[in-house]
Design a protein around this motif. Structure first.
Motif, PDB file in Angstrom:
ATOM      1  N   GLN A   3      13.453   0.544   0.742  1.00 26.37           N
ATOM      2  CA  GLN A   3      14.085   1.443  -0.216  1.00 26.37           C
ATOM      3  C   GLN A   3      13.202   1.587  -1.447  1.00 26.37           C
ATOM      4  OE1 GLN A   3      18.177   1.211  -1.090  1.00 26.37           O
ATOM      5  NE2 GLN A   3      18.760   1.492   1.031  1.00 26.37           N
ATOM      6  N   TRP A  33      16.555  20.327  -2.898  1.00 26.56           N
ATOM      7  CA  TRP A  33      15.729  19.141  -2.630  1.00 26.56           C
ATOM      8  C   TRP A  33      16.607  17.973  -2.184  1.00 26.56           C
ATOM      9  CZ3 TRP A  33      13.319  15.423  -6.628  1.00 26.56           C
ATOM     10  CH2 TRP A  33      12.324  14.641  -6.032  1.00 26.56           C
ATOM     11  N   GLY A  34      17.710  17.737  -2.893  1.00 27.11           N
ATOM     12  CA  GLY A  34      18.628  16.662  -2.504  1.00 27.11           C
ATOM     13  C   GLY A  34      19.215  16.895  -1.123  1.00 27.11           C
ATOM     14  N   MET A  37      16.741  16.016   1.608  1.00 26.89           N
ATOM     15  CA  MET A  37      16.651  14.571   1.851  1.00 26.89           C
ATOM     16  C   MET A  37      17.886  14.053   2.579  1.00 26.89           C
ATOM     17  SD  MET A  37      14.737  13.013  -1.486  1.00 26.89           S
ATOM     18  CE  MET A  37      15.374  14.126  -2.738  1.00 26.89           C
ATOM     19  N   GLU A  38      19.058  14.603   2.253  1.00 26.98           N
ATOM     20  CA  GLU A  38      20.280  14.218   2.970  1.00 26.98           C
ATOM     21  C   GLU A  38      20.180  14.572   4.445  1.00 26.98           C
ATOM     22  OE1 GLU A  38      23.708  15.923   1.086  1.00 26.98           O
ATOM     23  OE2 GLU A  38      23.726  14.397  -0.485  1.00 26.98           O
ATOM     24  N   LEU A  43      18.139   9.946   1.893  1.00 31.06           N
ATOM     25  CA  LEU A  43      18.696   9.817   0.551  1.00 31.06           C
ATOM     26  C   LEU A  43      19.772   8.739   0.551  1.00 31.06           C
ATOM     27  CD1 LEU A  43      18.660  10.966  -2.325  1.00 31.06           C
ATOM     28  CD2 LEU A  43      20.436  12.564  -1.615  1.00 31.06           C
ATOM     29  N   ARG A  44      19.638   7.784  -0.351  1.00 28.29           N
ATOM     30  CA  ARG A  44      20.596   6.682  -0.434  1.00 28.29           C
ATOM     31  C   ARG A  44      21.422   6.723  -1.712  1.00 28.29           C
ATOM     32  NH1 ARG A  44      20.004   7.118   3.944  1.00 28.29           N
ATOM     33  NH2 ARG A  44      18.931   5.818   5.434  1.00 28.29           N
ATOM     34  N   GLY A  46      21.563   8.467  -6.112  1.00 22.69           N
ATOM     35  CA  GLY A  46      20.841   8.997  -7.249  1.00 22.69           C
ATOM     36  C   GLY A  46      21.783   9.604  -8.255  1.00 22.69           C
ATOM     37  N   TYR A  79      16.434   9.147  -7.808  1.00 17.31           N
ATOM     38  CA  TYR A  79      16.942   9.135  -6.439  1.00 17.31           C
ATOM     39  C   TYR A  79      16.512   7.822  -5.805  1.00 17.31           C
ATOM     40  CZ  TYR A  79      18.133  14.141  -5.989  1.00 17.31           C
ATOM     41  OH  TYR A  79      18.700  15.381  -6.110  1.00 17.31           O
ATOM     42  N   THR A  80      17.372   7.271  -4.985  1.00 19.52           N
ATOM     43  CA  THR A  80      17.020   6.136  -4.147  1.00 19.52           C
ATOM     44  C   THR A  80      16.859   6.681  -2.730  1.00 19.52           C
ATOM     45  OG1 THR A  80      18.343   4.663  -5.523  1.00 19.52           O
ATOM     46  CG2 THR A  80      17.703   3.842  -3.344  1.00 19.52           C
ATOM     47  N   VAL A  81      15.706   6.414  -2.126  1.00 18.52           N
ATOM     48  CA  VAL A  81      15.428   6.915  -0.780  1.00 18.52           C
ATOM     49  C   VAL A  81      14.960   5.769   0.108  1.00 18.52           C
ATOM     50  CG1 VAL A  81      14.844   9.242  -1.560  1.00 18.52           C
ATOM     51  CG2 VAL A  81      13.036   7.549  -1.341  1.00 18.52           C
TER      52      VAL A  81
END
Length: 115
Positions: A3, A33-34, A37-38, A43-44, A46, A79-81
């Motif tokens: 992560q 953008w979000g 990632m989803e 995406l975890r 943010g 964001y946490t990815v």
């Protein structure tokens, strides 16, 4: 998989004098953008952050309230990815919407501790 946090710094939108239409367009780029990632399942989490800042500093715990006008750059959000490595996150960061406004993405791996 590891992560990572992508931390976004730059000027506050209010300080840039963007029109309501420009703000709406910019928010659309952030949402796209979000969503991208989803859809990729990386995406975890943010959040966006307000421009108000309260700093507590030093041994005496000196408290200072700041606004975005008083600092060169603010942390606007994160964001946490989940990704394989820094290179993978750097690739994700290519779509950051605010490069044209002088914005920066700082990539940091989240440290995991054994409990």
């Amino acid at each position: 998989m590891k992560q990572f946090m992508m931390i976004f710094t730059g000027a506050d939108y209010a300080d840039l004098g963007l029109s309501p239409e420009e703000l709406q367009s910019r928010m659309g780029k952030w949402f796209a953008w979000g969503n991208k990632m989803e859809e990729q399942g990386i995406l975890r989490g943010g959040e966006a952050l307000t421009p108000q800042i309260r700093r507590v500093v030093g041994e005496n715990r000196t408290v200072t309230d700041l606004t975005s006008a008083e600092v060169k750059e603010i942390v606007g959000g994160y964001y946490t990815v989940e990704a394989k490595d820094f290179d993978a996150v750097e690739k994700i960061a290519q779509d950051f919407p605010d490069y044209d406004l002088g914005g920066t993405v700082e990539i940091r791996e989240i440290m995991v501790f054994d409990r």
